[in-house]
Design a protein around this motif. Structure first.
Motif, PDB file in Angstrom:
ATOM      1  N   SER A  11       0.804  -1.214   0.000  1.00 37.34           N
ATOM      2  CA  SER A  11       0.000   0.000   0.000  1.00 37.34           C
ATOM      3  C   SER A  11       0.843   1.273   0.000  1.00 37.34           C
ATOM      4  CB  SER A  11      -0.907   0.007   1.234  1.00 37.34           C
ATOM      5  OG  SER A  11      -1.454   1.274   1.473  1.00 37.34           O
ATOM      6  N   PRO A  12       0.608   2.183  -0.954  1.00 37.48           N
ATOM      7  CA  PRO A  12       1.315   3.471  -0.931  1.00 37.48           C
ATOM      8  C   PRO A  12       1.056   4.254   0.350  1.00 37.48           C
ATOM      9  CG  PRO A  12       0.305   3.118  -3.079  1.00 37.48           C
ATOM     10  CD  PRO A  12      -0.211   2.034  -2.168  1.00 37.48           C
ATOM     11  N   THR A  13      -0.183   4.251   0.814  1.00 41.14           N
ATOM     12  CA  THR A  13      -0.529   4.982   2.036  1.00 41.14           C
ATOM     13  C   THR A  13       0.199   4.417   3.245  1.00 41.14           C
ATOM     14  OG1 THR A  13      -2.726   5.475   1.141  1.00 41.14           O
ATOM     15  CG2 THR A  13      -2.428   5.706   3.520  1.00 41.14           C
ATOM     16  N   ARG A  14       0.279   3.085   3.315  1.00 44.42           N
ATOM     17  CA  ARG A  14       0.951   2.456   4.445  1.00 44.42           C
ATOM     18  C   ARG A  14       2.447   2.766   4.448  1.00 44.42           C
ATOM     19  NH1 ARG A  14       0.358  -3.302   3.678  1.00 44.42           N
ATOM     20  NH2 ARG A  14      -1.864  -2.846   3.804  1.00 44.42           N
ATOM     21  N   GLU A  36       3.895   5.452   3.209  1.00 47.43           N
ATOM     22  CA  GLU A  36       4.069   6.844   3.624  1.00 47.43           C
ATOM     23  C   GLU A  36       3.929   6.960   5.139  1.00 47.43           C
ATOM     24  OE1 GLU A  36       2.448  11.337   2.534  1.00 47.43           O
ATOM     25  OE2 GLU A  36       1.253   9.579   1.956  1.00 47.43           O
ATOM     26  N   ALA A  37       2.950   6.264   5.698  1.00 52.96           N
ATOM     27  CA  ALA A  37       2.762   6.289   7.150  1.00 52.96           C
ATOM     28  C   ALA A  37       3.985   5.703   7.863  1.00 52.96           C
ATOM     29  CB  ALA A  37       1.499   5.508   7.526  1.00 52.96           C
ATOM     30  N   LYS A  83       6.747   8.327   8.102  1.00 52.80           N
ATOM     31  CA  LYS A  83       6.505   9.303   9.164  1.00 52.80           C
ATOM     32  C   LYS A  83       6.759   8.684  10.540  1.00 52.80           C
ATOM     33  CE  LYS A  83       3.144  11.889   6.412  1.00 52.80           C
ATOM     34  NZ  LYS A  83       1.716  12.292   6.249  1.00 52.80           N
ATOM     35  N   ASN A 142       7.171  12.270  -2.029  1.00 56.06           N
ATOM     36  CA  ASN A 142       7.271  11.047  -2.805  1.00 56.06           C
ATOM     37  C   ASN A 142       8.348  11.218  -3.860  1.00 56.06           C
ATOM     38  OD1 ASN A 142       6.888   8.735  -4.344  1.00 56.06           O
ATOM     39  ND2 ASN A 142       4.961   9.449  -5.242  1.00 56.06           N
ATOM     40  N   ASP A 160       2.793   7.014 -11.419  1.00 56.71           N
ATOM     41  CA  ASP A 160       1.766   6.548 -10.487  1.00 56.71           C
ATOM     42  C   ASP A 160       1.872   5.050 -10.228  1.00 56.71           C
ATOM     43  OD1 ASP A 160       0.935   5.558 -12.905  1.00 56.71           O
ATOM     44  OD2 ASP A 160      -1.056   6.474 -12.862  1.00 56.71           O
ATOM     45  N   SER A 201       6.567   1.245  -2.070  1.00 56.50           N
ATOM     46  CA  SER A 201       5.399   0.388  -2.288  1.00 56.50           C
ATOM     47  C   SER A 201       5.697  -0.584  -3.423  1.00 56.50           C
ATOM     48  CB  SER A 201       4.167   1.225  -2.636  1.00 56.50           C
ATOM     49  OG  SER A 201       4.297   1.826  -3.912  1.00 56.50           O
ATOM     50  N   GLU A 214      -0.431  -1.690  11.812  1.00 64.35           N
ATOM     51  CA  GLU A 214       0.689  -0.940  12.401  1.00 64.35           C
ATOM     52  C   GLU A 214       1.674  -1.860  13.132  1.00 64.35           C
ATOM     53  OE1 GLU A 214      -1.325   1.817  14.908  1.00 64.35           O
ATOM     54  OE2 GLU A 214      -1.769   3.234  13.273  1.00 64.35           O
TER      55      GLU A 214
END
Length: 316
Positions: free
Chosen positions: A61-64, A66-67, A70, A87, A93, A107, A293
């Motif tokens: 997952s791209p969102t995961r 990035e998280a 952080k 990014n 993409d 990702s 997480e």
């Protein structure tokens, strides 16, 4: 007849050795365009951008991812008010890529084909950047076999749907077989990190890697189904008896490709359900978020321990 492939290449990358692709043509290329990353050896200073990378964490997952970047920024003390983590692959993409200190977060999409494309370009990127002593870890989700949801599985061996520790692919019309053994010492080190945290169940077991999410994993809820519930249950019970504790779709190609190029590699996945009890993920959203997480927290703890043991500053 199947021929042996990457399994013939064994390299030690843990004593100051640089990342080295097994393809000799890479060294002679005038320019290497990493198309799906939107990077190139002629337009980007890859050693300056990535030369300090020691840990590469990959996930679907791209969102995961990035998280995770952080999260690692805070864990390494590199976060500050207003900090941004752009990014690096913003020109495409296909994948996302973020960097904080010595940690690269990338990702890989879903399944072996997407992961394979990413790994080809990632390994070449690390080579062009002259990176050494790199550890690659997949952090992701999976279906458990005989485990409570939320358990974290550290993979001992990545096996195929026949329970064999191999990855097969067609090359020039021929079936090539690659070994999928993972680094046992790294797996034990990660297990110790789970014991250190004592926040969730952590187990060491084999991971079955499939090329499909539905029939390939014995689900009864896809658009197609060519077997009975009894067939499915017998198959999953046989997998459990063979030491398999979870199912996902990327571990075999990761083990084969990274192992061939001398990269220390591991797979750390949380289970979202027990497949012996059902096929659909139905836990509440907030519970699933916390589950996802858990591999991040375990791997973050591992990275901090490694950096402390090496006596390196937090940003290396």
């Amino acid at each position: 007849m199947a021929s042996s492939g990457l399994q013939t290449k064994k390299r030690d990358n843990h004593n100051g050795h640089f990342v080295q692709p097994t393809n000799p043509n890479v060294a002679t290329m005038q320019e290497d365009v990493l198309y799906h990353f939107h990077l190139s050896t002629s337009t980007h200073d890859l050693p300056a951008m990535f030369g300090d990378v020691k840990f590469v964490c990959v996930g679907g997952s791209p969102t995961r991812m990035e998280a995770f970047t952080k999260y690692m920024a805070k864990e390494l003390g590199l976060d500050h008010p207003g900090a941004e983590y752009p990014n690096i692959c913003v020109g495409t993409d296909r994948y996302v890529m973020f960097k904080v200190g010595p940690v690269l977060s990338v990702s890989h999409g879903i399944g072996i084909p997407s992961t394979s494309v990413m790994l080809h370009e990632l390994i070449k990127l690390l080579y062009h950047a002259r990176c050494s002593d790199v550890t690659v870890i997949r952090i992701g989700t999976s279906g458990g076999i005989g485990l409570e949801p939320g358990s974290v599985v550290i993979t001992r061996q990545a096996v195929d749907a026949s329970f064999k520790p191999v990855f097969e692919q067609m090359v020039l019309g021929k079936r090539v077989v690659h070994r999928t053994h993972l680094d046992e010492r790294l797996a034990q080190e990660l297990m110790q990190c789970g014991a250190d945290l004592r926040e969730f169940p952590t187990v060491l077991g084999n991971t079955m890697c499939t090329s499909d999410f539905y029939e390939g994993q014995g689900r009864l809820d896809g658009a197609l189904c060519s077997y009975s519930e009894k067939d499915k249950q017998e198959y999953l019970e046989a997998a459990h008896a063979a030491g398999i504790r979870n199912i996902e779709m990327e571990s075999s190609v990761l083990a084969a490709m990274c192992g061939a190029c001398g990269l220390q590699v591991a797979v750390v996945c949380v289970t979202l359900l027990n497949r012996l009890e059902g096929d659909q993920v139905n836990s509440p959203h907030e519970v699933l978020v916390e589950y996802q997480e858990r591999p991040q927290r375990l791997v973050g703890h591992f990275i901090k321990k490694r950096l402390a043991a090496a006596g390196n500053p937090r940003d290396l």
